[in-house]
Design an enzyme around this catalytic site. Structure first.
Site, PDB file in Angstrom:
ATOM      1  N   SER A 138     -57.856 -27.607 -65.899  1.00  0.00           N
ATOM      2  CA  SER A 138     -56.943 -26.525 -66.246  1.00  0.00           C
ATOM      3  C   SER A 138     -55.640 -26.740 -65.501  1.00  0.00           C
ATOM      4  CB  SER A 138     -57.532 -25.171 -65.839  1.00  0.00           C
ATOM      5  OG  SER A 138     -56.558 -24.141 -65.889  1.00  0.00           O
ATOM      6  N   TYR A 151     -61.432 -19.915 -59.292  1.00  0.00           N
ATOM      7  CA  TYR A 151     -61.324 -20.678 -60.547  1.00  0.00           C
ATOM      8  C   TYR A 151     -60.451 -21.926 -60.376  1.00  0.00           C
ATOM      9  CZ  TYR A 151     -60.108 -21.748 -65.410  1.00  0.00           C
ATOM     10  OH  TYR A 151     -59.889 -22.381 -66.604  1.00  0.00           O
TER      11      TYR A 151
END
Length: 260
Positions: A138, A151
């Site tokens: 990501s 995350y």
């Protein structure tokens, strides 16, 4: 794309969003797919809709037993495993307030589950002759984000994991890469802005060179490219699928110079 027809993939998180788009794109290229997901109703419905070349295996990535069952069912139904797509993720993150249990849960889903699945699928991937693993990183792995600690750390770890995996299994003709999606029309964004896609595109225009948010299908096709023989010399790499976001500086697409 070459080298996909007749092959078999496992897609974690394949019941909806980007994972489901990956499943559909594999189908279009003539591959068979196992959807490995904790979303039983959605996964079963998608498999039933797509037909006999798609199998749904209820899979909690925190369960070694369920991961083994997923692999066993895939081989039993399709006879082989050629591709492993680790698309599943949880966004469970409380930033500074994240407890040890929060960290453990998120790493278990985002990182450890994919590692164990790779270990269990490895004997079959090694038999393929042209296998590929695609992990999902990501843009969160590359920049500070307010109130998000856990995350982004899982995604940073995935990139280092990808490099090390690629090195260790290259001898088995298994390539390992990762995609780095930018702003993509997916479940989290849909939940927040489903009624106003123009608003999302307006925000994305500040960060994407092409002035819009990405689609799940665009990310899925990048995943399939990395699995195809067209990408036979690509391994240990991170492929941005982000409308040029990673190439931009801190000002994004804003023009700070006065007009001439």
């Amino acid at each position: 794309m070459r080298g996909l027809n007749g092959k078999v993939a496992i897609v974690t998180g394949g019941a909806r969003s980007i994972g489901a788009a990956v499943v559909r794109e594999f189908m279009l290229e003539g591959a068979s797919v196992t959807i490995a997901d904790i979303l039983v109703e959605e996964g079963a419905a998608l498999a039933a809709k797509l037909g006999d070349k798609v199998h749904f295996a209820p899979t909690d990535l925190r369960s070694d037993e369920q991961l083994q069952i997923c692999v066993d069912q895939t081989v039993e139904k399709f006879g082989r495993i050629d591709f492993l797509i680790n698309a599943a993720a949880t966004y469970h993150d409380k930033g500074f307030d994240s407890s040890r249990a929060d960290w453990t849960f998120t790493f278990d889903v985002n990182l450890f589950g994919g590692v164990v699945l790779f270990q269990k699928a490895y004997p079959y991937l090694a038999q393929s002759g042209a296998a590929a693993v695609v992990n999902f990183s990501s843009e969160s792995a590359h920049a500070a984000q307010a109130k998000r600690w856990v995350y982004p750390c899982t995604k940073s770890a995935i990139e280092e994991l990808t490099r090390s995996q690629a090195l260790d299994v290259a001898k088995d003709n298994i390539r390992v890469n990762a995609v780095i999606p930018g702003w993509t029309w997916s479940t989290p964004i849909q939940k927040a802005h489903d009624q106003d896609p123009d608003f999302v595109n307006g925000l994305a225009a500040q960060f994407h060179m092409n002035g819009r948010i990405g689609t799940a299908e665009e990310v899925a096709r990048a995943v399939l490219f990395l699995c195809s023989t067209d990408a036979s010399l690509i391994t240990g790499s991170m492929l941005p699928v982000d409308g040029g976001h990673a190439a931009l500086g801190p000002q994004g697409t804003l023009e700070l110079s006065p007009p001439q």
